[in-house]
Write a protein that holds these residues in place. Sequence first.
Motif, PDB file in Angstrom:
ATOM      1  N   GLU A 129       0.833  -1.214   0.000  1.00  0.00           N
ATOM      2  CA  GLU A 129       0.000   0.000   0.000  1.00  0.00           C
ATOM      3  C   GLU A 129       0.867   1.264   0.000  1.00  0.00           C
ATOM      4  OE1 GLU A 129      -2.879   2.315   3.109  1.00  0.00           O
ATOM      5  OE2 GLU A 129      -2.404   0.231   3.522  1.00  0.00           O
ATOM      6  N   THR A 130       1.996   1.201   0.700  1.00  0.00           N
ATOM      7  CA  THR A 130       2.914   2.360   0.750  1.00  0.00           C
ATOM      8  C   THR A 130       3.542   2.578  -0.623  1.00  0.00           C
ATOM      9  OG1 THR A 130       3.385   1.838   3.044  1.00  0.00           O
ATOM     10  CG2 THR A 130       4.943   3.287   1.943  1.00  0.00           C
ATOM     11  N   VAL A 131       3.929   1.484  -1.280  1.00  0.00           N
ATOM     12  CA  VAL A 131       4.533   1.600  -2.610  1.00  0.00           C
ATOM     13  C   VAL A 131       3.508   2.161  -3.602  1.00  0.00           C
ATOM     14  CG1 VAL A 131       5.669   0.332  -4.486  1.00  0.00           C
ATOM     15  CG2 VAL A 131       6.140  -0.278  -2.103  1.00  0.00           C
ATOM     16  N   GLU A 132       2.257   1.728  -3.463  1.00  0.00           N
ATOM     17  CA  GLU A 132       1.186   2.265  -4.328  1.00  0.00           C
ATOM     18  C   GLU A 132       1.030   3.770  -4.123  1.00  0.00           C
ATOM     19  OE1 GLU A 132      -0.840   1.058  -6.801  1.00  0.00           O
ATOM     20  OE2 GLU A 132       0.592  -0.586  -6.720  1.00  0.00           O
ATOM     21  N   ARG A 133       1.151   4.208  -2.872  1.00  0.00           N
ATOM     22  CA  ARG A 133       1.044   5.647  -2.583  1.00  0.00           C
ATOM     23  C   ARG A 133       2.201   6.439  -3.174  1.00  0.00           C
ATOM     24  NH1 ARG A 133      -0.622   6.908   3.598  1.00  0.00           N
ATOM     25  NH2 ARG A 133      -2.846   6.778   3.304  1.00  0.00           N
ATOM     26  N   LEU A 134       3.396   5.827  -3.130  1.00  0.00           N
ATOM     27  CA  LEU A 134       4.549   6.491  -3.755  1.00  0.00           C
ATOM     28  C   LEU A 134       4.307   6.660  -5.252  1.00  0.00           C
ATOM     29  CD1 LEU A 134       7.485   4.616  -1.952  1.00  0.00           C
ATOM     30  CD2 LEU A 134       6.854   7.020  -1.655  1.00  0.00           C
TER      31      LEU A 134
END
Length: 222
Positions: A26-31
Amino acid sequence: MSGRLQAHAAQLAEGIAELGLVLADETVERLLAFGELLLKWNKVYNLTAIRNPQEVITHHLLDSLAVLPQLPTAGCLADIGSGGGLPGVVLAIVNPGLIVSSIETVGKKASFQQQAKIELGLGNFSVFNKRVEQLRAEDLPGGAADGVISRAFSSLADFVSLSGHLVAGGGALYAMKGVHPAGEIAALPAGWLASEVRALTVPGLDAERHLVVIRRAVDGVG
Ligand SMILES: C[S@@+](CC[C@H](N)C(=O)[O-])C[C@H]1O[C@@H](n2cnc3c(N)ncnc32)[C@H](O)[C@@H]1O
């Protein structure tokens, strides 16, 4: 998520692994979502010279992530002259425990960051549309910052002169630089010392990168 960066998602994931970081999907998607916003709004807001999706991954996202292991993981961090939100937005995305304040004097760049904050749901991120020298430490959420960072902002001497008042006792300034800035270190204002100069490797970026950590001499380092 769909968009121009999706084709480079694997490169981001590989770069994150190469940096030794472990981030939730989810963090990578936000990046990636932040990178898409930069690409989408760059023409309107004139945020960055980088328009190539692959370079958004390397020059912006991975370059900002490369400093993460050297920074405080909790408390408050201020990003000075943050432009399109770099490195501040990236650091806020990957570290929800850190309260990030972004200071940018150009109104449309600050507006873009405010929009990114809303679209990405960044509760730990605040934008100040001000010149840093006009901002008081008590204006920051949490007061004086544990860390004050900048990338491509100014000479080290100007960074310290303009932003030093925002650093809490025992805290540090972090300057993201290209080649080793030996001359700038020698010209630091009295009372401040470079306590560390670390060479960084950014995956996919064939250029010298250094992080200079600057502390008050009274904090007993040097
Ligand atoms: C070269 S850009 C770097 C932007 C971003 N840090 C990056 O690496 O992409 C420098 C930014 O500093 C901002 N700036 C210059 N002087 C400033 C000041 N006194 N206070 C706050 N921001 C300032 C400029 O508007 C510009 O957006």
